[in-house]
Enzyme design. Structure first.
Site, short mmCIF file in Angstrom:
data_model
loop_
_atom_site.label_atom_id
_atom_site.label_comp_id
_atom_site.label_asym_id
_atom_site.label_seq_id
_atom_site.Cartn_x
_atom_site.Cartn_y
_atom_site.Cartn_z
N GLY A 50 23.03 20.43 -28.68
CA GLY A 50 24.10 20.84 -29.57
C GLY A 50 23.63 21.81 -30.65
CG ASN A 130 27.86 14.40 -37.66
OD1 ASN A 130 28.57 15.31 -38.10
ND2 ASN A 130 26.67 14.17 -38.12
CD GLN A 164 29.34 12.69 -33.07
OE1 GLN A 164 29.79 11.65 -32.60
NE2 GLN A 164 28.04 12.85 -33.31
CB SER A 184 24.89 17.55 -27.70
OG SER A 184 23.68 16.87 -27.56
CG HIS A 186 21.60 13.38 -27.49
ND1 HIS A 186 21.56 12.57 -28.59
CD2 HIS A 186 21.61 14.64 -27.96
CE1 HIS A 186 21.54 13.32 -29.68
NE2 HIS A 186 21.57 14.58 -29.32
CB THR A 222 12.63 28.03 -16.04
OG1 THR A 222 11.91 29.22 -15.73
CG2 THR A 222 12.89 27.23 -14.78
CB CYS A 310 14.55 8.95 -47.30
SG CYS A 310 14.05 7.96 -48.68
N1 PLP Z 1 26.69 18.60 -34.16
C1 PLP Z 1 27.07 17.33 -34.36
C2 PLP Z 1 28.44 17.04 -34.87
C3 PLP Z 1 26.18 16.28 -34.08
O1 PLP Z 1 26.56 15.02 -34.28
C4 PLP Z 1 24.89 16.60 -33.59
C5 PLP Z 1 23.91 15.54 -33.32
O2 PLP Z 1 23.83 14.57 -34.04
C6 PLP Z 1 24.56 17.96 -33.38
C7 PLP Z 1 25.49 18.92 -33.68
C8 PLP Z 1 23.23 18.36 -32.84
O3 PLP Z 1 23.13 18.10 -31.47
P1 PLP Z 1 21.70 17.93 -30.75
O4 PLP Z 1 21.11 16.66 -31.27
O5 PLP Z 1 22.00 17.89 -29.29
O6 PLP Z 1 20.89 19.13 -31.10
#
Ligand code: PLP
Length: 368
Positions: A50, A130, A164, A184, A186, A222, A310
């Protein structure tokens, strides 16, 4: 994903047989993702996640459009992948407006309208936040940007960070009306380190990564074949389970919110009650810091996260919570809970019990 680490390990850019197997897997993944986004396969650019997709959609596109103007607009509650892209561009001579949001984490369309001017080339507003889960009215924002493009007789491009959104919200880029959309893998149980940018045909972009010219010259290197295959599969599953996911998470979230009164603490619900992701609720525990609560939860096997970072021994309140008007002293007590299909109602009861224990322990140690 497994065969692409072993038997089908070919480089998709090579000509031999196993390379073609890898090439076909990347092509099929691109087609599957584009079908969900309702776009052409060639409009999908695979990235390392992302962050890179946001950087490409903002830095890459703003730089390519520099001759048309140097004014950009975003909001104050974006992920750092967007905020820091904007700051990077400011250091290179761009002007950026950071829009305020209301207590529900929403920008005002009329504020946006006032800010768009003849030098504006790009607007970036996130689809869903997020930290608090607020969902912006992307289709209406896109409509305004199109009207302004006509008024100023120039293209103004619209990027959205949709990291998100998958598995929760509609990803149809035509209905949303966006030119760029970042995803993204994950966030939807896919592999880490892979994502994509939807880049509408004809959008100028100056590549961030140059080299062998992969991804139609837009992103060299790649391809991460197993990652791309896993991403496409995760997105298909998330899309298929969207209604089930949202219904299940709403039940868990409502159950959790209704038990907050049983906790012996002042709790502010920082997430909006409407236009919010089904799976996210951000709570601010007044008179506490988020970190000891997170540690207590972790010891009980519960994974949650804090909006605070932090830095240099001081607890910095989250920029998102400050932007929605939460007092910094209260914002440091923030904990974000997120739910999924892997959570059950029994786990909410367990969570309530553990929170009670943690609060009473913290109270006895700090004598509130
Ligand atoms: N944008 C948002 C709203 C996210 O929650 C995150 C990841 O926490 C990202 C961008 C970044 O994505 P990535 O961890 O795949 O680089």
């Amino acid at each position: 994903m497994l065969p692409y680490f072993s038997s089908d390990f070919g480089n998709p850019s090579s000509l031999y047989g196993i390379a073609q197997v890898a090439r076909n897997a990347v092509d099929k993944s691109r087609e599957d993702i584009s079908a969900i986004l309702n776009c052409r396969p060639s409009e999908i650019v695979f990235t390392s996640g992302g962050t890179e997709a946001d950087n490409m959609g903002i830095i890459g596109v703003a730089k390519a459009l520099y001759a048309n103007g140097n004014h950009l607009i975003t909001s104050k509650i974006e992920h750092h992948a967007v905020i820091h892209s904007m700051e990077e561009l400011e250091s290179q001579g761009f002007d950026v407006d950071y829009l305020n949001v209301n207590k529900n984490g929403l920008i005002s369309i009329s504020d946006l309208e006032k800010k768009i001017g003849p030098k504006t080339t790009l607007v970036s507003i996130m689809y869903a936040n997020n930290e608090i889960g607020s969902i912006q009215d992307i289709a209406n924002i896109a409509k305004l940007i199109k009207e302004k493009s006509i008024q100023f007789k120039k293209d103004i491009y619209f990027h959205t960070d949709a990291v998100q959104a998958p598995g929760k919200l509609d990803l149809d880029v035509k209905k949303l009306g966006v030119d760029m959309l970042a995803l993204s893998a994950h966030k939807i149980n896919g592999p880490k380190g892979v994502g994509c940018l939807y880049l509408k045909k004809g959008t100028p972009v100056s590549p961030l990564i140059v080299g062998g010219g992969q991804e139609r010259q837009r992103r060299s290197g790649t391809e991460n074949v197993p990652g791309i295959v896993g991403f496409a599969k995760a997105l298909s599953i998330a899309e298929l389970n969207k209604n089930k996911f949202n219904n299940h998470c709403e039940i868990l979230k409502n159950k959790f919110i209704s038990c907050l009164n049983n906790l012996d603490a002042e709790i502010l619900i920082a997430s909006p009650l409407e236009n919010c992701l089904s799976n996210v609720v951000n709570l601010c525990f007044e008179n506490f810091e988020g970190e000891p609560i997170l540690i207590g939860l972790d010891m009980a096997g519960i994974c949650a996260s804090s909006g605070s970072a932090c830095s240099s021994a001081s607890l910095e309140p989250s920029h998102v919570l400050l932007a929605i008007g939460i007092d910094p002293k209260i914002a440091v007590g923030s904990v974000r809970f997120s739910f999924s299909l892997q959570n059950s109602e029994e786990e909410i009861i367990y969570l309530e019990k553990k929170l009670k224990d943690i609060i009473s322990e913290l109270k006895s140690s700090i004598k509130i």
